[in-house]
Motif scaffolding. Sequence first.
Motif, PDB file in Angstrom:
ATOM      1  N   ARG A 183       0.835  -1.194   0.000  1.00 50.91           N
ATOM      2  CA  ARG A 183       0.000   0.000   0.000  1.00 50.91           C
ATOM      3  C   ARG A 183       0.870   1.243   0.000  1.00 50.91           C
ATOM      4  O   ARG A 183       1.899   1.300   0.676  1.00 50.91           O
ATOM      5  N   MET A 184       0.432   2.243  -0.738  1.00 49.99           N
ATOM      6  CA  MET A 184       1.148   3.515  -0.795  1.00 49.99           C
ATOM      7  C   MET A 184       1.090   4.219   0.562  1.00 49.99           C
ATOM      8  O   MET A 184       2.037   4.869   0.974  1.00 49.99           O
TER       9      MET A 184
ATOM     10  N   VAL B 192       8.230   1.043  10.785  1.00 49.98           N
ATOM     11  CA  VAL B 192       8.475   1.632   9.468  1.00 49.98           C
ATOM     12  C   VAL B 192       7.139   1.910   8.778  1.00 49.98           C
ATOM     13  O   VAL B 192       6.944   2.976   8.176  1.00 49.98           O
ATOM     14  N   ALA B 193       6.194   0.977   8.883  1.00 49.83           N
ATOM     15  CA  ALA B 193       4.869   1.177   8.282  1.00 49.83           C
ATOM     16  C   ALA B 193       4.147   2.355   8.931  1.00 49.83           C
ATOM     17  O   ALA B 193       3.515   3.159   8.242  1.00 49.83           O
ATOM     18  N   ILE B 194       4.259   2.485  10.247  1.00 49.53           N
ATOM     19  CA  ILE B 194       3.610   3.609  10.944  1.00 49.53           C
ATOM     20  C   ILE B 194       4.237   4.929  10.508  1.00 49.53           C
ATOM     21  O   ILE B 194       3.528   5.895  10.207  1.00 49.53           O
ATOM     22  N   CYS B 195       5.566   4.988  10.444  1.00 45.32           N
ATOM     23  CA  CYS B 195       6.243   6.216  10.020  1.00 45.32           C
ATOM     24  C   CYS B 195       5.874   6.566   8.579  1.00 45.32           C
ATOM     25  O   CYS B 195       5.613   7.727   8.261  1.00 45.32           O
TER      26      CYS B 195
ATOM     27  N   LEU C  63       3.968   9.998   7.327  1.00 39.00           N
ATOM     28  CA  LEU C  63       4.484  10.873   6.269  1.00 39.00           C
ATOM     29  C   LEU C  63       3.472  11.012   5.137  1.00 39.00           C
ATOM     30  O   LEU C  63       3.266  12.102   4.600  1.00 39.00           O
ATOM     31  N   TYR C  64       2.836   9.896   4.781  1.00 39.66           N
ATOM     32  CA  TYR C  64       1.819   9.921   3.731  1.00 39.66           C
ATOM     33  C   TYR C  64       0.656  10.818   4.153  1.00 39.66           C
ATOM     34  O   TYR C  64       0.166  11.624   3.374  1.00 39.66           O
ATOM     35  N   ARG C  65       0.238  10.707   5.412  1.00 39.69           N
ATOM     36  CA  ARG C  65      -0.861  11.522   5.928  1.00 39.69           C
ATOM     37  C   ARG C  65      -0.494  13.007   5.872  1.00 39.69           C
ATOM     38  O   ARG C  65      -1.309  13.848   5.496  1.00 39.69           O
TER      39      ARG C  65
ATOM     40  N   ALA D 167      -1.488  18.684   0.702  1.00 42.45           N
ATOM     41  CA  ALA D 167      -2.160  18.834  -0.589  1.00 42.45           C
ATOM     42  C   ALA D 167      -3.577  19.367  -0.400  1.00 42.45           C
ATOM     43  O   ALA D 167      -4.049  20.194  -1.179  1.00 42.45           O
ATOM     44  N   PHE D 168      -4.252  18.920   0.651  1.00 42.14           N
ATOM     45  CA  PHE D 168      -5.608  19.388   0.927  1.00 42.14           C
ATOM     46  C   PHE D 168      -5.597  20.880   1.282  1.00 42.14           C
ATOM     47  O   PHE D 168      -6.404  21.659   0.781  1.00 42.14           O
TER      48      PHE D 168
END
Length: 173
Positions: free
Chosen positions: A42-43, A99-102, A106-108, A114-115
């Motif tokens: 997942r991105m 790593v997935a949480i970080c 960052l994605y959030r 962008a929003f």
Amino acid sequence: MNGVVEAANKNIKKIFRKVIDNHKGWHEMLPYALLGYKTTVRMSNGATPYLLVYETEAVIPAEVEIPSLRIIQEAELSDADWVRKWIDQLTLIDEKRMVAICHGQLYRQRIIRAFHKRVRAKMFEIGQLVVKRIFPHQDEYKGKFAPNWQGPYMVHIVLSGGALVLSKMDGTE
């Protein structure tokens, strides 16, 4: 959290639609489609859903029938070596989750940035005339052919955080 579930459900619906539309024996293809969904990175968090749930990467059916290097290596290990290797993998699980949480954080932050680029703050002043939008979940909603707006209203009080107290044109709040 609700938005994440809706997004996941939307993706699963797309997969189902593709499988059902393109195959006569869609019921036989469904497990493979779901496996593909579970094992795709997942991105948003940089990990597969399978890894986050089961704490290990999935062994795809092709690896079981035609053993991959990973399967062959695990099969030829002695019990002590296999246990040591398994303990090493267990210690890496927390690191992979972090790593997935970080990655997810960052994605959030990128999505929020962008929003906020597209959102324009509107400043209201006391005495200004405004109209009020009627959303479908509100009691005032009368169907799709009814007006989308109510008003005009006058801004009576401007509260912190952008909230407003409105009054009708006759002065009632």
